[in-house]
Structure formats: C-alpha cells, structure tokens
Design an enzyme around this catalytic site. Structure first.
Site, mmCIF file in Angstrom:
data_model
loop_
_atom_site.group_PDB
_atom_site.id
_atom_site.type_symbol
_atom_site.label_atom_id
_atom_site.label_comp_id
_atom_site.label_asym_id
_atom_site.label_seq_id
_atom_site.Cartn_x
_atom_site.Cartn_y
_atom_site.Cartn_z
ATOM 1 N N TRP A 130 0.856 -1.192 0.000
ATOM 2 C CA TRP A 130 0.000 0.000 0.000
ATOM 3 C C TRP A 130 0.891 1.241 0.000
ATOM 4 C CZ3 TRP A 130 -2.187 2.514 4.899
ATOM 5 C CH2 TRP A 130 -3.149 3.479 4.575
ATOM 6 N N ASP A 211 -0.241 -5.373 9.506
ATOM 7 C CA ASP A 211 -1.354 -4.503 9.137
ATOM 8 C C ASP A 211 -2.545 -5.406 8.854
ATOM 9 O OD1 ASP A 211 -3.129 -2.626 8.181
ATOM 10 O OD2 ASP A 211 -1.787 -1.783 6.683
ATOM 11 N N LYS A 246 -13.585 -1.243 6.875
ATOM 12 C CA LYS A 246 -14.203 -2.145 5.911
ATOM 13 C C LYS A 246 -15.161 -3.117 6.588
ATOM 14 C CE LYS A 246 -10.863 -0.425 3.269
ATOM 15 N NZ LYS A 246 -9.967 0.655 3.734
#
Length: 397
Positions: A130, A211, A246
C-alpha cells in the site's frame, strides 16, 4: 511567506477517485478506491452498527475527552477480537493496545515510536505494498526498503525470495507484513508459509509490524487472525495495526487500534506509556463515537453475531464477483490463465494489466483502476461485472 512550497501532486488513489466523480459518463465503473459497495453500488449501513448507534443516542450525555490510549471497553474488545478471549498473551498482560484514528493512525503512531526508540532501524515492506505504508514511515524519518513479494509471472507469491531477503536483514529491522488480504495484490501467505516465516523472524531478531485492515474478508473473522495469534504464541514481540473501516463499513469514523505484543507485562507497561506520549504529541486522544460503535458491536453477543453474518455476506459477494469476472474473461480471452483472480483474496486483485491498458480502460470504457493494475473487486456487481470483463478483454487482446 509560503511561495517556496512545492505543489502537492495529490494521492494517486484519491485523485483518481476525484476524477471518477467528475466523469459525466453514466455507465462509468469505479474499481479504484478501497471501499466495499453492495450489489446496488452503495456503501452499506450494517444493521449492527445502526443498532449500536441507536443505543448510544438513547444514552447520550456529556462527551468528555477519552483517555490518551482510548476507550478501555474498545481496547479490551479489540484484544479479544485479535488474539481470542483466552490467549496467554492477554492473560499475562503482555499486550499494550491503543485506540487510534483508523489503522492509518495506528501505523503512524507506531512509526513515530520506532523512530524514537529504535534509532537507525529501517523498515522493509513488500514489493508492492500500500503506497501509504512507505509515506507514513518515511514521514516519521524511517528509511523504507522492500523485500520480494509479488510474482507477476504467476500472479502469486515469491516466498523463497522473500525468505532469502529477510534472512539477510540486520537484527531489529522492522518487517511490515499484511496479516491477510494483501493490499494491493490480494496474494497472501498460506498458514504453512507463516509457520515457515516465524523461525526466520526469531533467528534474525526481526520486529514484525502487521497490518490487518480487512479482517473477515479472507476466510473469516477468526481465521484471518491466524498470523496474529501464531506470532503471539511463538513469543515474538510485534506490532499489529487493525481497522474496522471495511468490516463494519464505518470509513469516516476512523475506528482503529494499535497493539504491541511484548515479552512481559513489565515491557508492555513501558510500551503503553511511551505510545501514550507519542499520541499526546500528535492528536491527544481518539474519537468517542468510534469507540462506542466498536465496543457495542463486539461487546453485545447479538450484535456480534449480526456483524459476523454481515461480514460473511460481504466476503461471499466478493468471491462471487471474482468467479464471475474469471468466467467472462476466460470465455472472451481463451488460452490465457486468469486463475489468479480466484486464488487472490480480499477486496483487491492485481489484474496484470499494464499502465497503458489501465489508461485505455478509463479513457475508452469508463472503467477506473489504479495504474499499477490494482482492482478493487468490491466495486464489481451483477450489473457491471460482465461489462468490466468485456472492457478488460478488449484492452488485453
């Protein structure tokens, strides 16, 4: 006074999303930004979240500052979610947890902590990762390097090359790992590969930084915590930043946490204190509303069950879109192997498209992907998946 400033080029993903919003074409398709949309193309409001907020509103009163480390109820709920309610690391008090401003806030607090207490330590991230991982650690003054990860030839993992690189790192190097649903590729380590990785991390005295932004989108809520629980059981010290954006569809609430697993309760107390000092120098304390949502949903058995069902439904819908995309592409481009769409997991996939092909998708067909070829599978639905596949086939052929 400010004429010497350089112009900001903008975040590549958010800028692409802005361009999508301005595109007048009615049949445009947004597969760029990492947001879950339902089959009607809407961000869902989960029933458990709505109920939690209704209860919070009914009991509303004064809104004082939370403690620097956040809501005790939320922190306890996060620990149970990540490690399991009865994990030895929790019983022995070896885990220090902060409520943070999203997992991004957790990553940044951890980066500042590492810069202060591990001076000279460098961070190693997957190639690719990312984009904001690099930006946040570099912004904290930590040098960022990469280790091999994605194999464009197979759409899979370069695991042996990854291990070889990690075996060569200096002790106390920080290794950033995606616990599940790798962003941007969707390529994850298997359980067997995680078990092979742990001895390398231990022998080289490396400091893992996990993460976990998509818990529940891979195999299930508990299943996606496998790496977290494995590392905790192995006795390693490590960081874990997690998010509810999410999984609870609460993007703007910035509900996240940062946990550090330590070697002892005494170490955890030292870490907790210095992480609080880091937060105080940054944003002082996190948001009370985000804490209420998470602690209500995770703390109430009925809401927890409702949430688990919602996450399962979201995961299943993404899997259906993967299969549908694979089926149409395989039919339209015979002879080409698209099985990587089925083996990659979570919201994202690396499509294998070049930047030029991605540009064609956007310009000619109104289909928006990140120029790396990363696609947010959650942007597909029954109304646009065939058209997306047809556009992709056209630029591939």
């Amino acid at each position: 006074m400010f004429q010497h400033l350089e112009p900001y080029a903008g975040d590549p993903i958010l800028s692409l999303n802005d361009a999508f919003q301005k595109d007048p074409r009615p049949d445009k398709i947004n597969l760029s930004i990492g947001i879950y949309f339902d089959d009607a193309g809407r961000i869902p409001v989960l029933g458990c979240v709505h109920e939690a907020e209704s209860r919070m509103l009914a009991a509303s009163g004064a809104k004082p500052y939370l403690p620097i480390d956040g809501s005790p109820a939320m922190r306890k709920a996060v620990q149970g979610l990540l490690f399991g309610a009865d994990h030895e690391a929790l019983r022995s008090g070896r885990v220090a947890t902060l409520q943070t401003v999203g997992s991004s806030g957790g990553l940044k607090v951890g980066a500042d902590f590492i810069k202060r207490w591990f001076p000279g330590t460098q961070v190693w991230v997957s190639d690719p990762t990312w984009d904001n991982h690099r930006a946040m650690f570099e912004g904290a003054g930590v040098q960022v390097n990469t280790y091999p990860y994605y194999d464009p030839a197979t759409g899979g993992l370069r695991f042996e090359a990854m291990l070889e690189t990690l075996r060569s790192l200096p002790a106390r190097s920080v290794v950033l790992l995606h616990a599940c649903c790798h962003n941007p590729t969707g390529v994850d380590l298997t359980r067997a590969q995680w078990e092979q990785l742990v001895p390398v991390l231990r022998e080289r005295e490396l400091l893992p930084y996990l993460d976990l932004a998509y818990q529940g989108y891979g195999d299930g809520i508990d299943e996606d915590a496998f790496a977290v629980r494995l590392l905790a059981t192995s006795g390693l010290s490590f960081f874990i930043a997690n998010s509810f954006s999410k999984s609870m569809s609460v993007y703007g609430e910035r509900a996240g946490a940062l946990s550090v697993v330590c070697g002892s309760a005494a170490e955890a107390a030292l870490v907790a204190g210095q992480m609080q000092a880091t937060v105080r120098r940054n944003y002082s304390s996190p948001a009370i509303h985000a804490a209420g949502i998470v602690s209500q949903v995770l703390g109430d058995p009925g809401l927890r069950a409702s949430w688990a069902a919602d996450v399962a439904a979201m995961r299943d819908r993404i899997l259906t879109m993967r299969r549908d995309l694979h089926g149409v592409l395989s039919a339209r481009v015979p002879g080409r192997d698209f099985n990587y769409f089925l083996s990659q997991r979570g919201m994202f996939s690396y499509t294998g498209l070049s930047a030029a092909q991605v540009d064609r998708l956007r310009d000619e067909f109104g289909v928006y992907l990140v120029r790396s070829g990363r696609m947010c599978v959650a942007g597909l639905n029954t109304g646009n998946v065939e058209r997306t596949a047809a556009a992709m086939a056209a630029v591939i052929s």
